[in-house]
Write an enzyme that holds these catalytic residues in place. Sequence first.
Site, PDB file in Angstrom:
ATOM      1  N   GLU A  47       0.796  -1.221   0.000  1.00 52.88           N
ATOM      2  CA  GLU A  47       0.000   0.000   0.000  1.00 52.88           C
ATOM      3  C   GLU A  47       0.833   1.278   0.000  1.00 52.88           C
ATOM      4  O   GLU A  47       0.781   2.062   0.975  1.00 52.88           O
ATOM      5  CB  GLU A  47      -0.963   0.001   1.195  1.00 52.88           C
ATOM      6  CG  GLU A  47      -1.899  -1.181   1.232  1.00 52.88           C
ATOM      7  CD  GLU A  47      -2.997  -1.043   2.288  1.00 52.88           C
ATOM      8  OE1 GLU A  47      -2.984  -0.075   3.050  1.00 52.88           O
ATOM      9  OE2 GLU A  47      -3.884  -1.914   2.338  1.00 52.88           O
ATOM     10  N   GLU A  54      -5.112  -8.725   1.084  1.00 53.30           N
ATOM     11  CA  GLU A  54      -5.774  -8.388   2.354  1.00 53.30           C
ATOM     12  C   GLU A  54      -7.248  -8.160   2.120  1.00 53.30           C
ATOM     13  O   GLU A  54      -7.640  -7.493   1.155  1.00 53.30           O
ATOM     14  CB  GLU A  54      -5.225  -7.091   2.982  1.00 53.30           C
ATOM     15  CG  GLU A  54      -3.870  -7.215   3.599  1.00 53.30           C
ATOM     16  CD  GLU A  54      -3.404  -5.900   4.217  1.00 53.30           C
ATOM     17  OE1 GLU A  54      -4.244  -5.089   4.661  1.00 53.30           O
ATOM     18  OE2 GLU A  54      -2.181  -5.692   4.236  1.00 53.30           O
TER      19      GLU A  54
HETATM   20  C1  FCB Z   1      -4.263  -2.081   5.610  1.00 56.69           C
HETATM   21  C2  FCB Z   1      -2.881  -2.405   6.105  1.00 56.69           C
HETATM   22  C3  FCB Z   1      -2.835  -3.463   7.167  1.00 56.69           C
HETATM   23  C4  FCB Z   1      -3.995  -3.357   8.135  1.00 56.69           C
HETATM   24  C5  FCB Z   1      -5.299  -3.200   7.425  1.00 56.69           C
HETATM   25  C6  FCB Z   1      -6.500  -3.095   8.320  1.00 56.69           C
HETATM   26  O1  FCB Z   1      -4.281  -0.786   5.111  1.00 56.69           O
HETATM   27  O2  FCB Z   1      -2.073  -2.838   5.029  1.00 56.69           O
HETATM   28  O3  FCB Z   1      -1.592  -3.389   7.790  1.00 56.69           O
HETATM   29  O4  FCB Z   1      -3.759  -2.369   9.057  1.00 56.69           O
HETATM   30  O5  FCB Z   1      -5.256  -2.095   6.577  1.00 56.69           O
END
Ligand code: FCB
Length: 467
Positions: free
Chosen positions: A175, A373
């Site tokens: 990110e 994620e």
């Molecule tokens: C993302 C991050 C991760 C976590 C989630 C909830 O932005 O990559 O580390 O904090 O959000």
Amino acid sequence: MTQPSDDYRESGLEFPEDFVFGSATASYQIEGGVTEGGRGPSIWDTFSHTPGRVYGGHTGDVACDHYHRWESDLDLIAELGLDAYRFSIAWPRIQADGTGPANQQGLDFYSRLVDGLLARGIRPVATLYHWDLPQALEDRGGWTDRDTAYRFAEYAHLAGEALGDRIHTWTTLNEPWCSAFLGYGNGHHAPGIRNRKASLVAAHHLNLAHGLGVSALREAVRSDALMSVTLNPQVARGDHDTSPEAIRRVDAVGNRIFTGPMLRGEYPKDLLEDTAAVTDWAFVRPGDLELIHQPIDVLGINYYSTSTVRMAERDLPISQEGTLIPGSEQVVEFLPQDGPFTDMGWNIAPDAFEQLLLDYQRDFPGLPLMITENGAAYPDRLEDGRVHDKARIDYLRRHLTAVHRAVQRGADVQGYFVWSLMDNFEWAFGYSKRFGITYVDYETQERTLKDSARFYQELVRTHRIPA
Ligand code: FCB
């Protein structure tokens, strides 16, 4: 045949046999042991120890104590039956101050971790940068300093040499949008700087770090290792007259600022125009785009929620949440969202997830996608040794349904990593937000599988969304 439901609450849907299920974590969020094994301080150590920056003054000093408990944590992953584990390597464990030779103790920690995964039949997926920049590099300008990208490549090479015979997939950055715009734009994340131009400079140097990092890794690791980067696409929607223009701007500065150079070898023209009042982009040097534009094998996508936007009537202050469109006369206004919401206040929108995957597949044909994620925070309670996190199961069900639908419609999504393996340090929210499928009691460090972990375990075992 039954019609797909609008709320995406399906069960029984079957994923392809080779579809990979895993879970994800990040070094600073779980490891603790911040002064052990020759680790130097990172920007998150500094930030979390600065009063007022993190909820409740929480820090990652101990976190989930994974630095000491990694073996039993790997047993947990094995118990869940996961195919893969996505973790991040803490740069300041490998190079305490971000330069020079590798710290052997740091390499050894990750080497044992990787061996432990392989011994349990779990595929190691390593992220090189999940936000813990060595503080010494920040002292020299951090991501606003071009040299940081070169230091990153050096670090990537060291990590690649030590672990490159065993890591299946390498992810350069997690990110970069957050690193650039929360780190240097609105200051919500470390290093806490608020400066429009700095955030754009940082974005470019992160892009450069990605490209240089991929090249450095390719020299050091086995030839069949996969290269990737993880982005968190900004999914903006809205039905106001000015929403299309606002969506275009969010897409430019939130998404195409990274996908442009990384995947096409160019900065989008509209981005340069939108930001002309802030910078002339002279920090992009001849040859940079070629360096950034390296072939990758898979694109990591993190997805949680969406935003609703329209053009603001006047310039909004940069400190205002969501106002991350630097330097135009008019900027984007982020409107209240329709629920339901998770404990983060993030709206739940699986339909947007499905569409996002299809859009990326269309825009970057031939590039496989990996959900690196997805997950949700809820105020879980441990009662009689159980956590009945129904809402999280519902969230996962809906988003797995979205992934399944995207796959059915032709998106080449190769796997899904739930965020997160266990509750952990949620950045500016400290330990107040729980994202884990495993509950962590921070007093005792005891781990308890939540009901969602059982749900996930069943999914992984059967490759079907459980009833
Ligand atoms: C993302 C991050 C991760 C976590 C989630 C909830 O932005 O990559 O580390 O904090 O959000």
